[in-house]
Design a protein around this motif. Structure first.
Motif, PDB file in Angstrom:
ATOM      1  N   SER A  29     -15.784  26.820  88.605  1.00  0.00           N
ATOM      2  CA  SER A  29     -14.552  27.441  89.113  1.00  0.00           C
ATOM      3  C   SER A  29     -14.508  27.437  90.645  1.00  0.00           C
ATOM      4  O   SER A  29     -13.443  27.617  91.234  1.00  0.00           O
ATOM      5  N   GLU A  30     -15.637  27.219  91.291  1.00  0.00           N
ATOM      6  CA  GLU A  30     -15.712  27.216  92.753  1.00  0.00           C
ATOM      7  C   GLU A  30     -15.860  25.812  93.338  1.00  0.00           C
ATOM      8  O   GLU A  30     -16.086  25.652  94.538  1.00  0.00           O
ATOM      9  N   TRP A  31     -15.746  24.793  92.498  1.00  0.00           N
ATOM     10  CA  TRP A  31     -15.893  23.432  92.993  1.00  0.00           C
ATOM     11  C   TRP A  31     -14.635  23.015  93.735  1.00  0.00           C
ATOM     12  O   TRP A  31     -13.528  23.098  93.201  1.00  0.00           O
ATOM     13  N   ASN A  32     -14.794  22.564  94.978  1.00  0.00           N
ATOM     14  CA  ASN A  32     -13.690  22.075  95.789  1.00  0.00           C
ATOM     15  C   ASN A  32     -14.239  21.000  96.732  1.00  0.00           C
ATOM     16  O   ASN A  32     -15.422  20.662  96.672  1.00  0.00           O
ATOM     17  N   GLN A  33     -13.389  20.478  97.617  1.00  0.00           N
ATOM     18  CA  GLN A  33     -13.833  19.407  98.503  1.00  0.00           C
ATOM     19  C   GLN A  33     -14.942  19.861  99.455  1.00  0.00           C
ATOM     20  O   GLN A  33     -15.866  19.097  99.722  1.00  0.00           O
ATOM     21  N   VAL A  43     -19.345  17.088  89.856  1.00  0.00           N
ATOM     22  CA  VAL A  43     -18.449  17.730  90.819  1.00  0.00           C
ATOM     23  C   VAL A  43     -17.366  16.752  91.273  1.00  0.00           C
ATOM     24  O   VAL A  43     -16.188  17.107  91.327  1.00  0.00           O
ATOM     25  N   VAL A  44     -17.743  15.509  91.579  1.00  0.00           N
ATOM     26  CA  VAL A  44     -16.759  14.502  91.990  1.00  0.00           C
ATOM     27  C   VAL A  44     -15.715  14.317  90.898  1.00  0.00           C
ATOM     28  O   VAL A  44     -14.513  14.300  91.169  1.00  0.00           O
ATOM     29  N   LYS A  45     -16.166  14.195  89.661  1.00  0.00           N
ATOM     30  CA  LYS A  45     -15.231  13.970  88.554  1.00  0.00           C
ATOM     31  C   LYS A  45     -14.287  15.149  88.355  1.00  0.00           C
ATOM     32  O   LYS A  45     -13.143  14.960  87.933  1.00  0.00           O
ATOM     33  N   GLU A  46     -14.740  16.346  88.675  1.00  0.00           N
ATOM     34  CA  GLU A  46     -13.877  17.519  88.548  1.00  0.00           C
ATOM     35  C   GLU A  46     -12.936  17.649  89.741  1.00  0.00           C
ATOM     36  O   GLU A  46     -11.738  17.848  89.579  1.00  0.00           O
TER      37      GLU A  46
END
Length: 176
Positions: A62-66, A91-94
């Motif tokens: 839920s906290e994955w971002n650029q 992470v990249v795929k999300e």
């Protein structure tokens, strides 16, 4: 798979291979080309991975971002462990989910982030395109700084090239 990547693997240039692998996922987050490149590297390089140094705290999805993605990529370049690479791929795929989905549905790689306006029949870029380009430029800057700090010329050059590519793509996008 590009010839210069195969050459890097054949010449046992582990740093170049690692940079190419991490960059490939950002270019094509569907992971198809990355998987082909990874399999080739694993087959011919017995020192591709390092032992994980534990110097990275994984965040919940839920906290994955650029920002998190670029932090992870930076940590991966300093400690290329299998654990970090697996997490980085997820992470990249999300984070680039929309780009990954579009790339798997389009045959033309130049149209990966485009959508079709049903009224005009012409392709219209989505507003996400410039965000991706900004991310590429920012990631390149982080990599270049990391290369300068560690005095690693290959990493510095790769970072500057990525930064220049991101800036060029942003410039081209602004002229449309």
């Amino acid at each position: 798979m590009k010839a210069n990547y195969k050459d890097a693997v054949d010449n046992k240039d582990v740093n170049t291979v690692r940079i190419a692998l991490s960059s490939e996922l950002m270019k094509d987050p569907s992971g198809d080309s990355f998987l082909e490149m990874l399999n080739y590297a694993e087959k011919y390089l017995n020192n591709l991975y390092e032992i994980d140094n534990g110097n990275f705290q994984e965040k919940p999805s839920s906290e994955w971002n650029q920002d998190y993605l670029f932090d992870l990529k930076n940590k991966l370049l300093f400690n290329f462990s299998k654990q970090k690479l697996i997490h980085y791929e997820k992470v990249v795929k999300e984070v680039y989910k929309e780009k990954a989905e579009n790339s798997s549905h389009n045959d033309n790689p130049n149209d990966k982030i485009d959508s079709i306006n049903p009224h005009s029949g012409k392709k219209q870029p989505t507003h996400k395109k410039s965000s991706v380009y900004k991310g590429v430029a920012a990631g390149g800057a982080v990599i270049a700084v990391a290369g300068l700090i560690t005095s690693k010329t290959v990493i510095t050059v790769a970072g500057l090239a990525t930064l220049a590519t991101g800036c060029y793509l942003l410039y081209k996008e602004s002229k449309k």
